[in-house]
Design an enzyme around this catalytic site. Structure first.
Site, short mmCIF file in Angstrom:
data_model
loop_
_atom_site.label_atom_id
_atom_site.label_comp_id
_atom_site.label_asym_id
_atom_site.label_seq_id
_atom_site.Cartn_x
_atom_site.Cartn_y
_atom_site.Cartn_z
N LYS A 90 -13.73 45.62 87.67
CA LYS A 90 -12.60 46.48 88.02
C LYS A 90 -11.61 46.53 86.86
CE LYS A 90 -10.59 42.57 90.49
NZ LYS A 90 -9.28 42.24 90.95
N ARG A 134 -4.07 38.73 102.18
CA ARG A 134 -4.04 40.05 101.51
C ARG A 134 -4.83 41.03 102.37
NH1 ARG A 134 -5.94 40.26 95.22
NH2 ARG A 134 -8.00 40.13 96.16
N TYR A 185 15.69 46.60 68.21
CA TYR A 185 16.69 47.02 69.21
C TYR A 185 17.60 45.87 69.61
CZ TYR A 185 13.85 51.23 70.01
OH TYR A 185 13.16 52.41 69.87
N MET A 219 8.01 50.15 71.69
CA MET A 219 6.91 50.78 72.41
C MET A 219 5.62 50.83 71.58
SD MET A 219 6.70 54.55 74.19
CE MET A 219 8.20 54.37 75.12
#
Ligand SMILES: Cc1ncc(COP(=O)(O)O)c(C=O)c1O
Length: 372
Positions: free
Chosen positions: A36, A134, A260, A310
């Site tokens: 998956k 779950r 930043y 990013m």
């Protein structure tokens, strides 16, 4: 790595094959590899082909779309869809021959509807919630659910499963879950329901196989990382290495702020490398915020310097004289490992692997034909 690549995830299929073989040799039941989330970021089609080529009898995915993509890639082995067939997903299951897990009222409805369209019983696996909290039916409800499903004539229960919550942390909790599961299995057998596939163990669960189990469902170990703190004693090596190219190296004076927010400030004359990998590629932004973590440059650790951007990350390469424009900086692989990065970022190896972004090209190495 090819010069035109700014970043890459190198996926070593020979290591994947070696991990599979080591695991298969040390596990008493066949393995149903969990592929998956694009095989934990490694590329489900390539991984699925290698593992079914090595004899894996079945693959597991989370969602129908993932199963359909594997079929389009030419995988013919049985595919189990762990979250089951939701309303409106029947065509995916029928067109692609996928097998759903039934674990909620909606997935019961979905599987029954698929069986009706199919015109004969659809094979399904039934899930018991033995303590994960779950998906799955409460142990006390499983017999009634199974009998209802069997009586419908639309599905055939060919599998019984559950998921372990704490196998990498707590053997006692795991033993209780396994007892509850075995009890459910016995109660079903008493009513004449005997699924041929019985599977519980993910990677950490491989240490807790019981004679009732007929399959295991490992993911992480196949990709070469061990669950922590408790893991089966098998030797595996990391399949994926994620790296970026150094765009620029510059010398900065003490007091120079980087990235930043100017949170990282040079305390000494420093060399800073700007690397083509950012949080959109899977570099946890928390590495910069927590002022933790390092890449590997020329086999030395280069600490992250400032906020991760990013598309880019800056590294302090003052102690790495070999660092140069065009060179490689490794986010994770053999060193640091995905576990190291997970530790620095406050998460785990599963998340680090699955967060590698789609724009990072997967580059496959290791001769699959030779390893098959
Ligand atoms: C239901 C289920 N089975 C098996 C696995 C594989 O787990 P691991 O990667 O720890 O082996 C997962 C992964 O999250 C899962 O959700």
């Amino acid at each position: 790595m090819a010069e035109h690549l700014r970043a890459w995830a190198r996926v070593d299929l020979a290591r994947l094959a070696a991990n599979y073989r080591a695991l298969a040799a040390s596990t008493a039941v066949p393995l149903m590899p969990v592929v998956k989330a694009d095989a934990y970021g490694h590329g489900a089609a390539r991984v699925g082909r290698v593992l079914t080529g090595l004899g894996a009898p079945m693959l597991a995915v989370a969602y129908a779309e993932e199963g359909a993509a594997l079929r389009r890639a030419g995988i013919r082995a049985p595919i189990l869809v762990l979250t089951g067939c939701g309303d409106g997903q029947q065509r995916d299951f029928l067109d692609h021959g996928l097998t759903p897990v039934v674990s909620t009222p909606a997935t019961v409805r979905g599987a029954l509807a698929a069986g009706r369209i199919l015109g004969r019983p659809l094979p399904v696996h039934l899930k018991v919630d033995t303590g994960m909290g779950r998906l799955g039916f409460a142990p006390d409800d499983v017999v009634a659910e199974a009998e209802g499903l069997a009586a419908s004539g639309r599905v055939e229960i060919v599998g019984l499963t559950t998921h372990l919550s704490s196998a990498d942390e707590d053997a006692a909790v795991t033993a209780r879950q396994l007892d509850v599961f075995d009890e459910a299995l016995a109660r079903l057998a008493a009513r004449g329901i005997r699924p041929r596939h019985v599977h519980v163990a993910h990677s950490a669960g491989l240490s807790h196989l019981r004679p009732t189990h007929t399959l295991a469902r490992p993911g992480l170990l196949l990709y070469g990382l061990k669950p922590r703190p408790l893991s089966p004693a098998v030797e595996v090596s990391p399949v994926m290495t994620v790296a970026g190219r150094i765009a620029l190296v510059k010398d900065v004076a003490p007091g120079t702020a980087i990235s930043y927010g100017g949170r990282w400030v040079a305390r000494r004359p420093s060399r800073i490398a700007t690397v083509f990998l950012g949080y959109a590629d899977g570099v946890p932004r928390t590495l910069g915020m927590l002022e933790q973590g390092a890449f590997s440059v020329a086999a030395r650790r280069a600490p992250v310097a400032g906020t991760v951007c990013m598309d880019l990350v800056m590294l302090d390469v003052t102690e790495v004289p070999e660092a140069a424009e065009g060179g490689e900086a490794v986010l994770f692989g053999d060193d640091p490992t995905a576990w190291d990065v997970g530790g620095w970022a406050g998460t785990n190896a599963w998340e680090v692997l699955t967060r590698v972004g789609p724009r990072v090209p997967r580059v496959y190495v290791g001769d699959t034909e030779a390893t098959a």
